[in-house]
Design a protein around this motif. Structure first.
Motif, mmCIF file in Angstrom:
data_model
loop_
_atom_site.group_PDB
_atom_site.id
_atom_site.type_symbol
_atom_site.label_atom_id
_atom_site.label_comp_id
_atom_site.label_asym_id
_atom_site.label_seq_id
_atom_site.Cartn_x
_atom_site.Cartn_y
_atom_site.Cartn_z
ATOM 1 N N PHE A 246 0.847 -1.186 0.000
ATOM 2 C CA PHE A 246 0.000 0.000 0.000
ATOM 3 C C PHE A 246 0.885 1.239 0.000
ATOM 4 N N ARG A 272 -6.603 5.357 2.404
ATOM 5 C CA ARG A 272 -7.040 4.771 3.672
ATOM 6 C C ARG A 272 -8.279 5.498 4.194
ATOM 7 N N PHE A 287 -6.460 1.548 9.113
ATOM 8 C CA PHE A 287 -6.459 0.733 7.890
ATOM 9 C C PHE A 287 -5.968 -0.679 8.185
ATOM 10 N N ASP A 288 -5.038 -0.808 9.112
ATOM 11 C CA ASP A 288 -4.542 -2.126 9.503
ATOM 12 C C ASP A 288 -5.588 -2.876 10.320
ATOM 13 N N ARG A 294 -10.022 -2.806 4.536
ATOM 14 C CA ARG A 294 -8.815 -2.968 3.722
ATOM 15 C C ARG A 294 -9.040 -3.974 2.588
ATOM 16 N N THR A 298 -9.132 -3.080 -1.420
ATOM 17 C CA THR A 298 -8.136 -3.742 -2.262
ATOM 18 C C THR A 298 -8.813 -4.469 -3.418
ATOM 19 N N SER A 316 -4.146 -11.067 6.390
ATOM 20 C CA SER A 316 -3.577 -10.044 7.283
ATOM 21 C C SER A 316 -2.221 -10.425 7.849
#
Length: 541
Positions: A246, A272, A287-288, A294, A298, A316
């Motif tokens: 990213f 994000r 965002f994580d 996410r 994507t 992840s």
């Protein structure tokens, strides 16, 4: 084995030429045979397949003979120039005290700690030790595959980097900080690679900074990419692997390290947050943490751009950020103050009112998220300190460095032409003189001024000394020759830059150059390590 290791250490310099990670003279020489193989850990399991005890003993005997041969081969083949430089350095250190004025004490300097303030190690907890590469990876890491070296039950954060030593340092500590905030293991892009400042050479972060000490004292989970996958600059010994990253907060999203590990990185410029805070630290954390957000973004981007989602972006386990450079928290980003515009050391408190006079230096300025913790405890390697303290003592002509010292960084080099006009882009020495006078007003009378600069011409060094300051001259001290021969790099490369940064950090106050990352980090170190003030000399606009 201990005796063998001691013998090896006796004859081999701190960063062994055959490890494939030390600063390589240049790309071409490496490709032509300057030993690009990594120094991977040899697992005891390599010997466990021996079919019998007798065969195992024989194998160990043969390995012992071969190891002894390697040691003596290295000792005999060690370049004479390296031995000469090392001997000259040690002799200069030993003789330095005899050459000093009679007013100074003789013998070894008094024990004094430099660098970060002491911190109680996390290992005080009974039975706990901060995990390192052995515990955080699987198989025979570093291996031929990035993915196969990662444990499936752990989460990792990786990114690339570019620029000189300080740019890559800021990127790496930003990555470490973000990994801490998201409970991941940081995989920093090391060895660092640069083809703009250091002639396309390499240096491991762990050869310049004491990562083991940092792990032990802070409990930080951090790996170097060279711990995970083998260094493979010519793409012959490892798998070519795709990795999706990213886009980070840097205008330039590419890096210099991934390709040296046979990683083909693609940039995914997915926002994000759909507002101005997209590049703030909190946006990366959200965002994580929000897997659904996410993954959906994507998938949508991949469909719009007709892309195939890389392996690491499908779950992840391994999150990649292209280039973080330097994180800035939401409030500072909104106000326009942060490392991204070099104003981090000045701070909003300078704008108006009396807050600047109320705050101690370590709380002065609008710092990004990572320096208060990581910069506070991430120290230089002992080998860097050894050269830095010698250079400082020899330049000042003292055995014991004074408790009060003003350090100065005068950046010239590419700054001479780096401005809209293309000329006269660096401040005159008179501007530094004014800043030094301002800082000296807060220090005891007689405080010495110790300056480093990348303009090492005799005339410029003489002009610094004409101000009554001390100027570090690595060529005259012999430290430049030592670093060149010890690490195989050119003049003032990775290790020389680290030595100068260590010198900056011993100041009880600091004067630097506006827009210089070296000065930026030095100001933060002096504030965090010594509680010292800092001032940046403005450049012509």
């Amino acid at each position: 084995m201990a005796a063998l290791q001691a013998l090896l250490t006796r004859f081999v310099p701190p960063s062994a030429p055959g490890d494939g990670y030390r600063a390589v003279k240049d790309h071409t020489e490496l490709l032509e045979g300057a030993s690009p193989e990594p120094a991977g850990r040899q697992s005891p399991r390599l010997l466990s397949t021996t079919p019998s005890g007798v065969a195992r003993s024989a194998a160990l005997f043969v390995l012992g003979v071969l190891a002894a041969s390697v040691v003596w081969g290295l000792a005999l083949s060690r370049p004479p120039s390296l031995d000469k430089a090392e001997r000259a350095f040690q002799a200069a250190k030993a003789g330095m005290y005899d050459d000093l004025d009679a007013q100074h004490s003789k013998g070894e300097p008094r024990a004094r700690a430099y660098g970060p303030r002491p911190r109680r190690p996390v290992t005080w907890r009974e039975g706990f030790k901060t995990p390192g590469p052995k515990e955080l990876l699987q198989g025979e890491a570093p291996g031929t595959s990035l993915y196969e070296s990662l444990r499936p039950d752990l989460r990792y954060l990786i990114g690339d980097a570019w620029s000189g030593l300080t740019g890559q340092f800021l990127t790496s500590i930003s990555l470490i900080y973000l990994a801490q905030r998201t409970q991941r293991i940081a995989v920093v892009p090391s060895p660092w690679r640069d083809d703009e400042h250091y002639f396309n050479t390499f240096a491991k972060m762990g050869d310049l900074f004491d990562l083991n000490k940092f792990r032990e004292q802070t409990g930080t989970l951090v790996l170097e990419l060279s711990d995970v996958k083998r260094f493979d600059l010519d793409h012959k010994t490892t798998e070519r692997e795709q990795i999706g990253c990213f886009k980070g907060n840097n205008f330039a999203d590419s890096g210099r390290t991934f390709d040296a590990f046979n990683l083909d990185a693609s940039s995914w410029p997915i926002r994000r947050l759909d507002w101005w805070a997209n590049d703030a630290t909190e946006a990366f954390i959200l965002f994580d943490m929000d897997d659904d957000l996410r993954q959906n973004k994507t998938a949508s981007f991949a469909a719009e751009e007709n892309r195939t989602v890389p392996r690491n972006m499908r779950d992840s386990q391994l999150l990649c950020i292209g280039n973080l450079w330097s994180l800035t928290e939401l409030a500072a980003w909104r106000a326009g103050w942060g490392a991204h515009n070099y104003l981090v050391a000045d701070g909003r408190q300078e704008e108006k009112g009396g807050m600047a006079e109320m705050l101690s230096p370590e709380h002065h300025g609008t710092h990004p998220g990572e320096p208060p913790f990581i910069l506070t405890y991430l120290d230089f390697r002992p080998e860097i300190w050894d050269v830095a303290l010698f250079a400082a003592r020899k330049t000042l002509g003292v055995v014991d460095l004074p408790r009060d010292l003003l350090t100065v960084h005068i950046r010239r080099g590419d700054f001479v032409t780096w401005c809209p006009s293309g000329h006269d882009c660096v401040p005159p020495l008179s501007d530094y003189e004014a800043a030094v006078a301002s800082q000296l007003s807060h220090l005891p009378r007689g405080t010495a001024v110790l300056a480093t600069t990348d303009d090492t011409s005799a005339d410029f060094l003489a002009s610094i000394r004409a101000l009554g300051w001390y100027a570090v001259d690595h060529a005259a001290l012999g430290t430049e020759a030592l670093l060149v021969t010890r690490y195989g790099e050119r003049e003032h490369g990775w290790y020389g830059s680290a030595v100068d940064q260590a010198i900056h950090s011993i100041g009880s106050a600091f004067v630097g150059t506006e827009d210089s990352q070296v000065s930026l980090v030095a100001a933060l170190r002096v504030a965090a390590w010594s509680g010292g003030r800092a001032q940046m000399v403005k450049r012509p606009k």
